[in-house]
Design an enzyme around this catalytic site. Sequence first.
Site, PDB file in Angstrom:
ATOM      1  N   GLU B 120       0.835  -1.221   0.000  1.00 29.89           N
ATOM      2  CA  GLU B 120       0.000   0.000   0.000  1.00 29.89           C
ATOM      3  C   GLU B 120       0.861   1.259   0.000  1.00 29.89           C
ATOM      4  O   GLU B 120       0.539   2.249  -0.651  1.00 29.89           O
ATOM      5  CB  GLU B 120      -0.946  -0.003   1.206  1.00 29.89           C
ATOM      6  CG  GLU B 120      -1.955  -1.145   1.208  1.00 29.89           C
ATOM      7  CD  GLU B 120      -2.780  -1.225  -0.085  1.00 29.89           C
ATOM      8  OE1 GLU B 120      -3.109  -2.347  -0.497  1.00 29.89           O
ATOM      9  OE2 GLU B 120      -3.058  -0.162  -0.698  1.00 29.89           O
ATOM     10  N   HIS B 123       1.810   2.370  -3.294  1.00 31.63           N
ATOM     11  CA  HIS B 123       0.794   3.248  -3.913  1.00 31.63           C
ATOM     12  C   HIS B 123       0.937   4.673  -3.383  1.00 31.63           C
ATOM     13  O   HIS B 123       0.862   5.634  -4.155  1.00 31.63           O
ATOM     14  CB  HIS B 123      -0.618   2.749  -3.588  1.00 31.63           C
ATOM     15  CG  HIS B 123      -1.024   1.481  -4.267  1.00 31.63           C
ATOM     16  ND1 HIS B 123      -0.793   1.223  -5.610  1.00 31.63           N
ATOM     17  CD2 HIS B 123      -1.653   0.380  -3.777  1.00 31.63           C
ATOM     18  CE1 HIS B 123      -1.250   0.022  -5.906  1.00 31.63           C
ATOM     19  NE2 HIS B 123      -1.781  -0.512  -4.823  1.00 31.63           N
TER      20      HIS B 123
END
Lengths: 82, 169
Positions: B120, B123
Amino acid sequence: YPLHGAVRQDHSTMDLAQQYLEKYYNFRKNEKQFFKRKDSSPVVKKIEEMQKFLGLEMTGKLDSNTVEMMHKPRCGVPDVGG
Amino acid sequence: FSTFPGSPKWRKNHISYRIVNYTLDLPRESVDSAIERALKVWEEVTPLTFSRISEGEADIMISFAVGEHGDFYPFDGVGQSLAHAYPPGPGFYGDAHFDDDEKWSLGPSGTNLFLVAAHELGHSLGLFHSNNKESLMYPVYRFSTSQANIRLSQDDIEGIQSLYARPSS
Protein backbone atom coordinates in the site's frame (compact mmCIF):
# COMPACT_ATOMS: atom_id res chain seq x y z
CA TYR A 1 -23.23 -30.15 -19.64
CA PRO A 2 -20.42 -27.71 -18.66
CA LEU A 3 -17.31 -27.93 -20.82
CA HIS A 4 -14.21 -29.18 -19.08
CA GLY A 5 -12.81 -26.48 -16.78
CA ALA A 6 -15.78 -24.19 -17.15
CA VAL A 7 -17.48 -23.19 -13.96
CA ARG A 8 -21.25 -23.51 -13.77
CA GLN A 9 -22.15 -19.88 -14.45
CA ASP A 10 -24.54 -19.50 -11.55
CA HIS A 11 -25.69 -16.05 -10.62
CA SER A 12 -23.20 -15.63 -7.78
CA THR A 13 -20.25 -16.24 -10.13
CA MET A 14 -21.66 -13.78 -12.64
CA ASP A 15 -22.27 -11.22 -9.90
CA LEU A 16 -18.78 -11.72 -8.50
CA ALA A 17 -17.27 -11.28 -11.94
CA GLN A 18 -19.34 -8.19 -12.68
CA GLN A 19 -18.40 -6.56 -9.36
CA TYR A 20 -14.75 -7.50 -9.80
CA LEU A 21 -14.55 -6.08 -13.30
CA GLU A 22 -16.41 -2.91 -12.28
CA LYS A 23 -14.18 -2.40 -9.25
CA TYR A 24 -10.79 -3.23 -10.70
CA TYR A 25 -11.09 -3.08 -14.50
CA ASN A 26 -13.24 -0.05 -15.22
CA PHE A 27 -16.14 -2.15 -16.47
CA ARG A 28 -18.74 0.58 -16.60
CA LYS A 29 -22.00 -0.03 -14.81
CA ASN A 30 -23.98 1.04 -17.89
CA GLU A 31 -22.65 -2.05 -19.62
CA LYS A 32 -24.62 -3.98 -17.05
CA GLN A 33 -27.03 -5.32 -19.65
CA PHE A 34 -24.15 -7.02 -21.39
CA PHE A 35 -23.36 -9.10 -18.39
CA LYS A 36 -26.51 -11.11 -18.75
CA ARG A 37 -25.05 -12.55 -21.93
CA LYS A 38 -21.60 -13.59 -20.76
CA ASP A 39 -20.49 -14.22 -24.31
CA SER A 40 -21.08 -10.62 -25.44
CA SER A 41 -17.86 -9.14 -26.76
CA PRO A 42 -17.41 -6.30 -24.19
CA VAL A 43 -17.64 -8.85 -21.40
CA VAL A 44 -15.29 -11.30 -23.11
CA LYS A 45 -12.80 -8.50 -23.76
CA LYS A 46 -12.94 -7.36 -20.14
CA ILE A 47 -12.49 -10.91 -18.84
CA GLU A 48 -9.51 -11.36 -21.17
CA GLU A 49 -8.05 -8.03 -19.97
CA MET A 50 -8.27 -9.21 -16.36
CA GLN A 51 -6.86 -12.64 -17.20
CA LYS A 52 -3.92 -11.08 -19.05
CA PHE A 53 -3.08 -8.68 -16.21
CA LEU A 54 -3.26 -11.37 -13.54
CA GLY A 55 -1.23 -13.84 -15.59
CA LEU A 56 -4.07 -16.29 -16.33
CA GLU A 57 -4.78 -18.09 -19.60
CA MET A 58 -6.83 -15.69 -21.72
CA THR A 59 -9.93 -17.83 -22.28
CA GLY A 60 -12.46 -14.98 -22.12
CA LYS A 61 -14.52 -17.33 -19.94
CA LEU A 62 -15.13 -17.56 -16.20
CA ASP A 63 -13.15 -20.77 -15.98
CA SER A 64 -12.23 -22.29 -12.63
CA ASN A 65 -8.78 -20.64 -12.43
CA THR A 66 -10.28 -17.23 -13.10
CA VAL A 67 -13.07 -17.65 -10.55
CA GLU A 68 -10.57 -18.91 -7.99
CA MET A 69 -8.36 -15.85 -8.58
CA MET A 70 -11.32 -13.49 -8.14
CA HIS A 71 -11.98 -15.01 -4.72
CA LYS A 72 -8.45 -14.34 -3.50
CA PRO A 73 -7.76 -11.45 -1.09
CA ARG A 74 -6.20 -8.48 -2.87
CA CYS A 75 -5.50 -4.78 -2.79
CA GLY A 76 -8.55 -2.56 -3.24
CA VAL A 77 -6.82 -0.23 -5.72
CA PRO A 78 -7.96 -0.85 -9.34
CA ASP A 79 -5.63 -2.59 -11.81
CA VAL A 80 -6.39 -0.26 -14.70
CA GLY A 81 -7.69 3.22 -15.33
CA GLY A 82 -7.65 6.32 -13.21
CA PHE B 1 5.32 -1.87 -13.18
CA SER B 2 3.00 1.05 -13.74
CA THR B 3 2.47 4.45 -12.20
CA PHE B 4 -0.82 6.23 -11.64
CA PRO B 5 -2.12 8.23 -14.62
CA GLY B 6 -0.03 11.42 -14.86
CA SER B 7 2.66 9.79 -12.68
CA PRO B 8 1.97 11.78 -9.50
CA LYS B 9 4.94 11.75 -7.11
CA TRP B 10 6.09 13.58 -4.00
CA ARG B 11 8.00 16.76 -4.95
CA LYS B 12 10.31 16.37 -1.95
CA ASN B 13 12.43 13.58 -0.55
CA HIS B 14 11.51 13.87 3.11
CA ILE B 15 7.99 12.56 3.72
CA SER B 16 5.99 12.53 6.94
CA TYR B 17 3.59 9.80 8.06
CA ARG B 18 1.17 9.35 10.93
CA ILE B 19 -0.54 6.25 12.26
CA VAL B 20 -3.95 7.71 13.03
CA ASN B 21 -5.47 4.69 14.80
CA TYR B 22 -4.73 1.03 15.51
CA THR B 23 -6.18 -2.42 14.91
CA LEU B 24 -6.92 -4.46 18.04
CA ASP B 25 -5.40 -7.52 16.36
CA LEU B 26 -1.83 -6.54 17.20
CA PRO B 27 0.03 -4.66 19.93
CA ARG B 28 0.54 -1.00 19.00
CA GLU B 29 4.31 -1.32 18.92
CA SER B 30 3.99 -4.20 16.45
CA VAL B 31 1.93 -1.99 14.14
CA ASP B 32 4.45 0.84 14.55
CA SER B 33 7.30 -1.50 13.70
CA ALA B 34 5.53 -3.10 10.72
CA ILE B 35 4.84 0.31 9.18
CA GLU B 36 8.39 1.50 9.85
CA ARG B 37 9.85 -1.63 8.23
CA ALA B 38 7.47 -1.31 5.28
CA LEU B 39 8.64 2.25 4.64
CA LYS B 40 12.27 1.15 4.97
CA VAL B 41 11.73 -1.28 2.07
CA TRP B 42 11.21 1.75 -0.21
CA GLU B 43 13.71 3.99 1.59
CA GLU B 44 16.53 1.57 0.76
CA VAL B 45 16.09 1.94 -3.01
CA THR B 46 15.28 5.67 -3.30
CA PRO B 47 16.52 9.04 -1.97
CA LEU B 48 13.35 9.18 0.17
CA THR B 49 13.37 9.41 3.96
CA PHE B 50 10.37 9.14 6.28
CA SER B 51 9.59 10.62 9.65
CA ARG B 52 6.66 9.88 11.90
CA ILE B 53 4.46 12.51 13.50
CA SER B 54 1.86 11.76 16.14
CA GLU B 55 -0.63 14.58 15.50
CA GLY B 56 -1.69 16.95 12.76
CA GLU B 57 -1.70 16.32 9.02
CA ALA B 58 1.06 14.10 7.66
CA ASP B 59 1.74 13.41 4.00
CA ILE B 60 0.78 9.77 4.52
CA MET B 61 -2.05 9.20 7.03
CA ILE B 62 -2.37 5.53 7.93
CA SER B 63 -5.62 4.25 9.42
CA PHE B 64 -7.69 1.14 10.09
CA ALA B 65 -11.40 1.14 9.24
CA VAL B 66 -14.32 -1.14 8.42
CA GLY B 67 -17.03 -0.80 5.77
CA GLU B 68 -17.89 2.78 4.80
CA HIS B 69 -15.11 4.98 6.12
CA GLY B 70 -15.45 8.39 4.54
CA ASP B 71 -14.10 7.87 1.04
CA PHE B 72 -15.96 6.46 -1.95
CA TYR B 73 -14.46 3.00 -1.51
CA PRO B 74 -16.13 1.18 1.41
CA PHE B 75 -14.42 -1.96 2.61
CA ASP B 76 -16.14 -5.28 2.07
CA GLY B 77 -15.79 -7.35 5.23
CA VAL B 78 -13.42 -10.27 5.54
CA GLY B 79 -11.52 -11.18 2.37
CA GLN B 80 -11.29 -9.66 -1.08
CA SER B 81 -10.28 -6.03 -0.59
CA LEU B 82 -7.69 -5.94 2.25
CA ALA B 83 -6.62 -2.31 2.02
CA HIS B 84 -6.25 0.57 -0.41
CA ALA B 85 -4.14 3.69 -0.75
CA TYR B 86 -4.07 6.91 -2.74
CA PRO B 87 -1.31 8.33 -4.96
CA PRO B 88 0.85 11.26 -3.79
CA GLY B 89 -0.82 14.63 -3.33
CA PRO B 90 -2.51 16.95 -0.83
CA GLY B 91 -5.24 16.04 1.63
CA PHE B 92 -6.33 12.40 1.49
CA TYR B 93 -3.90 11.72 -1.34
CA GLY B 94 -1.03 9.58 -0.16
CA ASP B 95 -3.15 8.08 2.62
CA ALA B 96 -3.40 4.31 3.26
CA HIS B 97 -6.48 2.57 4.69
CA PHE B 98 -6.49 -0.97 6.09
CA ASP B 99 -9.67 -3.07 6.39
CA ASP B 100 -10.04 -3.90 10.07
CA ASP B 101 -12.45 -6.70 9.30
CA GLU B 102 -9.34 -8.65 8.26
CA LYS B 103 -7.39 -10.53 10.93
CA TRP B 104 -4.10 -8.64 10.89
CA SER B 105 -0.99 -10.58 11.91
CA LEU B 106 2.76 -10.57 11.45
CA GLY B 107 3.08 -14.27 10.77
CA PRO B 108 1.82 -16.64 8.06
CA SER B 109 -1.67 -16.99 9.57
CA GLY B 110 -4.17 -14.19 9.06
CA THR B 111 -3.19 -11.27 6.82
CA ASN B 112 0.38 -10.12 7.13
CA LEU B 113 0.38 -6.39 7.94
CA PHE B 114 4.02 -5.82 7.00
CA LEU B 115 3.51 -7.28 3.50
CA VAL B 116 0.25 -5.43 2.84
CA ALA B 117 1.64 -2.17 4.25
CA ALA B 118 4.71 -2.35 2.00
CA HIS B 119 2.39 -2.81 -1.00
CA GLU B 120 0.00 0.00 0.00
CA LEU B 121 2.84 2.41 0.74
CA GLY B 122 4.09 1.69 -2.77
CA HIS B 123 0.79 3.25 -3.91
CA SER B 124 1.26 6.15 -1.47
CA LEU B 125 4.57 6.84 -3.21
CA GLY B 126 3.07 6.67 -6.72
CA LEU B 127 3.25 3.09 -7.95
CA PHE B 128 0.14 1.54 -9.50
CA HIS B 129 -0.25 -2.26 -9.86
CA SER B 130 2.17 -4.51 -11.66
CA ASN B 131 1.22 -7.57 -13.72
CA ASN B 132 4.49 -9.19 -12.73
CA LYS B 133 3.63 -12.00 -10.33
CA GLU B 134 6.98 -11.63 -8.58
CA SER B 135 6.38 -7.99 -7.79
CA LEU B 136 5.32 -6.58 -4.45
CA MET B 137 2.94 -4.38 -6.49
CA TYR B 138 1.09 -7.37 -7.98
CA PRO B 139 -2.51 -6.85 -6.77
CA VAL B 140 -3.35 -10.31 -5.38
CA TYR B 141 -2.19 -11.15 -1.83
CA ARG B 142 0.28 -14.04 -1.53
CA PHE B 143 2.19 -14.63 1.67
CA SER B 144 5.00 -17.15 1.80
CA THR B 145 7.22 -17.62 4.83
CA SER B 146 10.13 -16.48 2.69
CA GLN B 147 8.45 -13.09 2.63
CA ALA B 148 9.02 -12.57 6.33
CA ASN B 149 11.61 -10.14 4.97
CA ILE B 150 10.33 -8.61 1.78
CA ARG B 151 12.68 -8.43 -1.18
CA LEU B 152 11.57 -6.00 -3.87
CA SER B 153 11.60 -7.44 -7.38
CA GLN B 154 13.62 -5.66 -10.07
CA ASP B 155 10.25 -4.56 -11.48
CA ASP B 156 9.37 -2.81 -8.20
CA ILE B 157 12.81 -1.16 -8.01
CA GLU B 158 12.66 0.06 -11.62
CA GLY B 159 9.17 1.38 -10.97
CA ILE B 160 9.96 3.40 -7.85
CA GLN B 161 13.24 4.64 -9.32
CA SER B 162 11.39 5.81 -12.43
CA LEU B 163 9.72 8.26 -10.05
CA TYR B 164 12.47 9.09 -7.53
CA ALA B 165 15.81 7.96 -9.00
CA ARG B 166 18.31 5.92 -7.01
CA PRO B 167 19.42 6.46 -3.43
CA SER B 168 21.71 9.47 -3.23
CA SER B 169 24.44 7.65 -1.25
